[in-house]
Write a protein that holds these residues in place. Sequence first.
Motif, short mmCIF file in Angstrom:
data_model
loop_
_atom_site.label_atom_id
_atom_site.label_comp_id
_atom_site.label_asym_id
_atom_site.label_seq_id
_atom_site.Cartn_x
_atom_site.Cartn_y
_atom_site.Cartn_z
N ASN A 1 0.81 -1.22 0.00
CA ASN A 1 0.00 0.00 0.00
C ASN A 1 0.85 1.27 0.00
OD1 ASN A 1 -3.00 -0.79 0.26
ND2 ASN A 1 -2.00 -2.13 1.77
N ASN A 2 2.14 1.11 -0.28
CA ASN A 2 3.06 2.26 -0.42
C ASN A 2 3.11 3.15 0.81
OD1 ASN A 2 3.86 1.68 -3.17
ND2 ASN A 2 1.79 2.34 -3.77
N LYS A 3 3.11 2.53 1.98
CA LYS A 3 3.25 3.29 3.22
C LYS A 3 4.72 3.28 3.65
CE LYS A 3 -1.18 4.06 3.79
NZ LYS A 3 -1.74 5.42 3.72
N SER A 4 5.18 4.36 4.21
CA SER A 4 6.56 4.43 4.71
C SER A 4 6.62 3.86 6.13
CB SER A 4 7.06 5.87 4.69
OG SER A 4 6.23 6.70 5.48
N PHE A 5 7.73 3.16 6.42
CA PHE A 5 7.85 2.56 7.76
C PHE A 5 9.30 2.24 8.08
CE2 PHE A 5 7.64 -1.11 4.99
CZ PHE A 5 8.46 -2.06 5.59
N VAL A 6 9.54 2.09 9.38
CA VAL A 6 10.79 1.49 9.86
C VAL A 6 10.41 0.37 10.82
CG1 VAL A 6 12.30 3.46 9.54
CG2 VAL A 6 11.00 3.23 11.69
N LEU A 7 11.26 -0.64 10.88
CA LEU A 7 11.01 -1.80 11.74
C LEU A 7 12.19 -1.96 12.68
CD1 LEU A 7 9.54 -5.22 10.79
CD2 LEU A 7 11.78 -5.18 11.88
N TYR A 8 11.90 -2.05 13.97
CA TYR A 8 12.94 -2.23 14.99
C TYR A 8 13.09 -3.71 15.31
CZ TYR A 8 13.63 2.69 15.88
OH TYR A 8 13.97 4.02 15.74
N SER A 9 14.31 -4.21 15.14
CA SER A 9 14.62 -5.61 15.45
C SER A 9 15.85 -5.66 16.33
CB SER A 9 14.88 -6.39 14.16
OG SER A 9 15.42 -7.66 14.45
N GLU A 10 15.72 -6.38 17.44
CA GLU A 10 16.86 -6.54 18.35
C GLU A 10 17.94 -7.45 17.77
OE1 GLU A 10 16.70 -7.27 22.73
OE2 GLU A 10 14.55 -7.03 22.36
N GLY A 11 17.54 -8.28 16.81
CA GLY A 11 18.52 -9.20 16.24
C GLY A 11 18.55 -10.56 16.93
N LYS A 12 17.76 -10.71 18.02
CA LYS A 12 17.64 -12.03 18.64
C LYS A 12 16.67 -12.85 17.80
CE LYS A 12 18.15 -10.33 23.37
NZ LYS A 12 17.46 -10.14 24.67
N LYS A 13 16.84 -14.18 17.80
CA LYS A 13 15.91 -15.02 17.04
C LYS A 13 14.60 -15.15 17.80
CE LYS A 13 18.49 -17.53 13.68
NZ LYS A 13 18.56 -18.77 12.93
N SER A 14 13.52 -14.66 17.19
CA SER A 14 12.20 -14.73 17.81
C SER A 14 11.66 -16.16 17.72
CB SER A 14 11.25 -13.78 17.10
OG SER A 14 11.08 -14.19 15.75
N ALA A 15 10.56 -16.40 18.44
CA ALA A 15 9.90 -17.72 18.36
C ALA A 15 9.52 -18.03 16.92
CB ALA A 15 8.67 -17.75 19.27
N SER A 16 9.09 -16.99 16.19
CA SER A 16 8.73 -17.19 14.78
C SER A 16 9.93 -17.69 13.97
CB SER A 16 8.25 -15.87 14.17
OG SER A 16 7.07 -15.41 14.77
N GLN A 17 11.09 -17.13 14.23
CA GLN A 17 12.26 -17.44 13.42
C GLN A 17 12.84 -18.82 13.68
OE1 GLN A 17 15.10 -14.06 13.21
NE2 GLN A 17 13.38 -12.80 13.87
N VAL A 18 12.48 -19.45 14.80
CA VAL A 18 12.92 -20.83 15.04
C VAL A 18 11.75 -21.81 14.93
CG1 VAL A 18 14.86 -20.14 16.50
CG2 VAL A 18 12.65 -20.68 17.58
N SER A 19 10.62 -21.31 14.39
CA SER A 19 9.43 -22.16 14.29
C SER A 19 9.56 -23.16 13.15
CB SER A 19 8.18 -21.30 14.07
OG SER A 19 8.22 -20.69 12.78
N ALA A 20 8.68 -24.15 13.16
CA ALA A 20 8.71 -25.20 12.13
C ALA A 20 8.22 -24.70 10.78
CB ALA A 20 7.85 -26.39 12.59
N GLY A 21 7.37 -23.68 10.81
CA GLY A 21 6.82 -23.18 9.54
C GLY A 21 5.70 -24.04 8.99
N ILE A 22 5.05 -24.81 9.87
CA ILE A 22 3.97 -25.70 9.42
C ILE A 22 2.73 -24.90 9.06
CG2 ILE A 22 2.46 -27.62 10.07
CD1 ILE A 22 5.35 -28.50 9.78
N ILE A 23 2.17 -25.20 7.91
CA ILE A 23 0.90 -24.60 7.47
C ILE A 23 -0.12 -25.72 7.45
CG2 ILE A 23 -0.27 -23.42 5.57
CD1 ILE A 23 2.69 -22.50 4.75
#
Length: 347
Positions: free
Chosen positions: A25-47
Amino acid sequence: MENVDYIIVGDGYAALFFAHQLIKNNKSFVLYSEGKKSASQVSAGIINPVVLKKFTTFWKAQEQIDFLKHSLKEIETYTGKNYLIEAPIHRIFHDENEQNLWLKKSGNEDLINFLDKDFKHLDVVKNSFNTGEVNQSARLDVNNFFGDFFTYFENNSHLIKEKFDYSKLNTSENTYKNISFKNILFCEGMGVKDNPYFSDIAVIPNKGHHIKVKLSTPIPENITIKKKHFLFPTYNGLYFYGGTYDREQLHHHIDDSAVEQLVKGLSEFYPYDFEVEEVNFGFRPTVKDRRPIIGRHYQNKNLYVFNGLGARGILNGCYFSKSLYEFIENDIPLDEEVSLDRFKETN
């Protein structure tokens, strides 16, 4: 002073799928990430549209599956990849009773498109009572999904690699450090407990472990095997097996009992030698009614929360990111079942 439409705090599925809504939708943004692996990033990714313990489905399962596939095609237009891995789940039956229950449920209107009536026998693993295939199930390529998104964010000046400092947020002037914003969205998972604006939301930590194993005899690459937990091939010749659920042992280190549970679970149906090469864990933010928590702060009307995705982070994160975007931008009401307002009377 930099001006943006949105600040996003967090780096899991909720944050990334909402960022996708902003990109398209062409909105401007910034995203803050601590750089630690979140629960999402170590998840199985099962759909997965089916609860595989009881062979039931859940609220808006078909809509969520359809919307995810559509969204992943949109994301492919700017990352260059589609992260959907067509590897359907094969649920190993414990006994004839489970077979019969599966067949009975497969005729239900809400499950007819998900439970395959033709049982299959798998080579390599023990499955004396065969397996049931979950139609429309798949996996997300978690590693590349996050890696490519963060590369895209960096290349387009969206990513700020630092911990968000709540004390630097000025809600009366809508500024954070040297950034002026219209809206700010907190997608912090269990990190929300440190957030002074949303620390009281009703999320409950659920600790999940998984192991990466080296199998002496490989299993087929184009399926995901499920008995107690999920088994599938990942990178560097390793296989993912997990994950556990634990609401009691919430310390921030590996639980040996969880690893033992996983090793025992895998041994039950994988009859060959294997070696545990890696152990990971994360804290899923869960909610008693199994619905996400989405909404606007009661006093600061341009502060929002997107949390409580639980074990269905991919489907919930993708589907409800659009609901939240429409709520913020177009004032389209959120579904009462996911709205933060449903807790008003109990708080």
